[in-house]
Design an enzyme around this catalytic site. Structure first.
Site, short mmCIF file in Angstrom:
data_model
loop_
_atom_site.label_atom_id
_atom_site.label_comp_id
_atom_site.label_asym_id
_atom_site.label_seq_id
_atom_site.Cartn_x
_atom_site.Cartn_y
_atom_site.Cartn_z
N GLU A 1 0.63 -9.64 -1.06
CA GLU A 1 1.54 -9.94 -0.30
C GLU A 1 1.05 -9.87 1.08
O GLU A 1 0.85 -9.17 1.55
CB GLU A 1 3.03 -9.13 -0.25
N GLU B 1 5.73 -2.71 -5.99
CA GLU B 1 5.89 -1.60 -4.96
C GLU B 1 6.46 -0.39 -5.55
O GLU B 1 7.20 0.11 -4.68
CB GLU B 1 6.38 -2.39 -3.62
#
Length: 583
Positions: free
Chosen positions: A232, A158
């Site tokens: 995710e 991320e």
């Protein structure tokens, strides 16, 4: 093992169309003797792959020391996954977030006062390159290209939510390749950050927990070709101290999963099995206010903290069965549980009184940070002499994260980072008295710019406006309880105290330590660090894995930071209490 490839629309495994049905299972949050059980249950839910982060800070606790055995034996975990017929997605960081202490970045990096983490700072990149070589060289035989189960490896984590330096990301990818990683690489970002964190010629995946079709369409618009995947798929959430236990309706989550799979996309559940932040390993968030994460990482997952199937297990398996074969086996029954009520803790040791048995002190003009003391977790005890008598005002520039203040052994107050507290008034009974400040690292920040999170007392410490100098800083990582002089005493302890008791077990099984009436601290069973307890909740119990126990006599130790317990008791119960819920 087959090799993963991509074409214009999706994944290919040995040349055949393939959909990744994966779930997060962090080996470092599960007792190693329970890895095989959790992996077996992943396959039974219909998964063909498991995903795991890799915590750099545990594997390399010091620059010259690397650990790859015991509970950190990642090659063994990967081999067990292969034995269960599962593929593996590997996410080695260097930064992992994961609500883990410091996002997995080792604390020793912060000993450099001006280091810039997750950047092209040469000191950071050199440490990353060294870490990748130490970690991945033993894992090369387990890559799919060499017949192993590891299909793909993630680049950073991320990153688009942190920065936009493509050259930094290219260095991370190049470092993985230089070590010998020749399976596909991928990045993951929330949809809004996708372009900031992506790399040319590297698979970009998206993270989200709802509006699946919308987010995947956004991903397809930015990446017209290649597989669609969410690395995710958030099916639960983590908890913080002082809030409620977060849960998500299983039927609603299953509908979102159905919508996702109907697009043909691949998925990785975050989490399939959350596990536990054992010891001092929980992270924290700091979006203008510091918020530490609790010990449990149950995450409202398909497998609960003890590895038992929860409602989402069946709900998700039913959805997966619409799109892929699912093993024709029953849902596993909950494992056996153990109850041992009213265990008396009859011995104690005062943490401040017996601190010399735990660690030597380091003298300096100012308080030293944990990083300067080469300390990762736990507490630091700072001591100095009070130069005055009477009313006094103590001011601390930065408390990281919770400071208990004592004068001649008596508690006079607490300063909490979470409440933005910096000053405390007290009465000094005598000149030359002893000022002690016990500072707890409640978890290094794991997200955003706050990852530069040094611990202890930072900056100046003032007494009535004048700087206090001449300190002893004593690291108390409590990595071991050996050498602590426990004794039976009729005196009610004052201040932080370690309490010890024993209990008998006929046949070990999972159980939950309940600490009704206790205030705050940590707990150990047979020397195994269970984690933190805190009466503010939501969590009211600590998970005790069955392999920690033994037939016969067992030991429990509880650190109580506040209340004075004389005939203290704890309960081991068959059920967990993660607190009142919030959907």
């Amino acid at each position: 093992m087959p090799v993963l490839r991509t074409d214009q629309t999706g994944f290919l495994l040995d040349g055949q169309p393939f959909r990744l049905l994966s779930g997060g299972l962090h080996y470092f949050r599960v007792h190693p003797e329970q890895w095989a059980d959790r992996l077996h249950k992943a396959r039974l839910m219909g998964l063909n792959t498991v995903e795991t982060y890799v915590p750099w800070n545990l594997h390399q606790p010091r620059p010259d020391h690397f650990v790859l055995d015991g509970g950190l034996d990642l090659p063994r975990f990967v081999e067990l996954a292969a034995a269960e017929g599962l593929h593996v997605l590997l996410r080695p960081g260097p930064y992992i977030c994961a609500e883990w202490e410091g996002g997995g970045l080792p604390s020793w990096l912060l000993a450099e006062p001006d280091i810039r983490l997750r950047t092209r700072d040469p000191r950071f990149l050199a440490a990353v390159d060294d870490y990748f070589e130490r970690l991945l060289t033993p894992l090369l035989p387990h890559l799919a290209s060499n017949g192993g189960p590891v299909l793909a490896v993630q680049v950073e984590n991320e990153y688009g939510a942190f920065g936009d330096d493509t050259a930094y990301m290219e260095h991370i990818a190049d470092s993985l390749r230089r070590v010998g990683v020749d399976v596909p690489l991928f990045t993951c970002d929330q949809p809004v950050d996708l372009e900031r964190g992506a790399l040319p010629d590297v698979l970009a995946t998206a993270n989200f927990g709802s509006r699946s079709a919308e987010h995947l369409a956004e991903l397809r618009a930015k990446r017209p070709e290649g597989p669609l995947m969410t690395s995710e798929f958030w099916i639960g959430w983590f908890d913080r101290w002082g809030a409620r236990h977060v849960v998500r309706d299983p039927e609603e989550a299953a509908r979102e999963l159905d919508e996702l799979l109907a697009t043909g996309a691949s998925v990785n559940f975050y989490m399939f099995h959350g596990g536990t932040n054992f010891g001092f390993t929980n992270g924290a968030n700091d979006k203008h206010t510091y918020r530490p994460t609790i010990t449990s990482y149950d995450y409202d997952s398909p497998l609960d903290e003890a590895g038992d199937p929860a409602a989402k297990f069946t709900a998700f398996r039913d959805v997966i069965a619409k799109y892929a074969p699912v093993p024709d086996e029953p849902v596993p029954a909950p494992g056996p549980k153990l109850a041992v009520p009213a265990v008396r803790l009859t011995e104690s040791a005062g943490l401040l009184d017996d601190v010399a048995a735990l660690a030597p002190g380091v003298d300096s003009m100012r308080p030293l940070t944990m990083e300067e003391l080469e300390q990762d977790f736990g507490f630091v005890l700072y001591e100095t002499v009070l130069p005055l008598v009477g009313p006094a005002l103590l001011e601390v520039e930065q408390v990281r994260d919770r400071a208990q203040v004592f004068v001649d052994g008596q508690p006079v107050g607490v300063l909490e980072r979470e409440n933005h507290e910096h000053s405390l008034a007290f009465h000094a009974p005598r000149a030359g008295g002893r000022l002690q400040i016990l500072v707890e690292n409640q978890g290094r920040v794991n997200y955003g710019q706050g990852i530069h999170d040094r611990k202890g007392l930072l900056g100046k410490v003032l007494l009535d406006g004048s700087e206090l100098v001449g300190w002893t800083s004593r690291p108390l990582p409590l990595a071991t309880l050996e050498g602590i002089p426990f004794a039976t005493t009729a005196r009610t302890p004052v201040g932080p105290t370690l309490h010890r008791g024993t209990f008998e077990v006929t046949e070990p099984a999972d159980t939950f330590l309940h600490l009704d009436g206790w205030t705050k601290g940590n707990a150990w069973v047979n020397g195994f660090a269970l984690g933190r307890h805190w009466s503010r909740g939501p969590q009211k119990s600590l998970y005790v894995p069955a392999p920690v126990l033994r037939a016969g006599t067992n030991e429990v130790v509880v650190l109580e930071l506040h209340a004075g317990h004389r005939a203290a008791t704890v309960d081991f119960r068959e059920t967990a209490d993660l607190g009142p819920t919030e959907e």
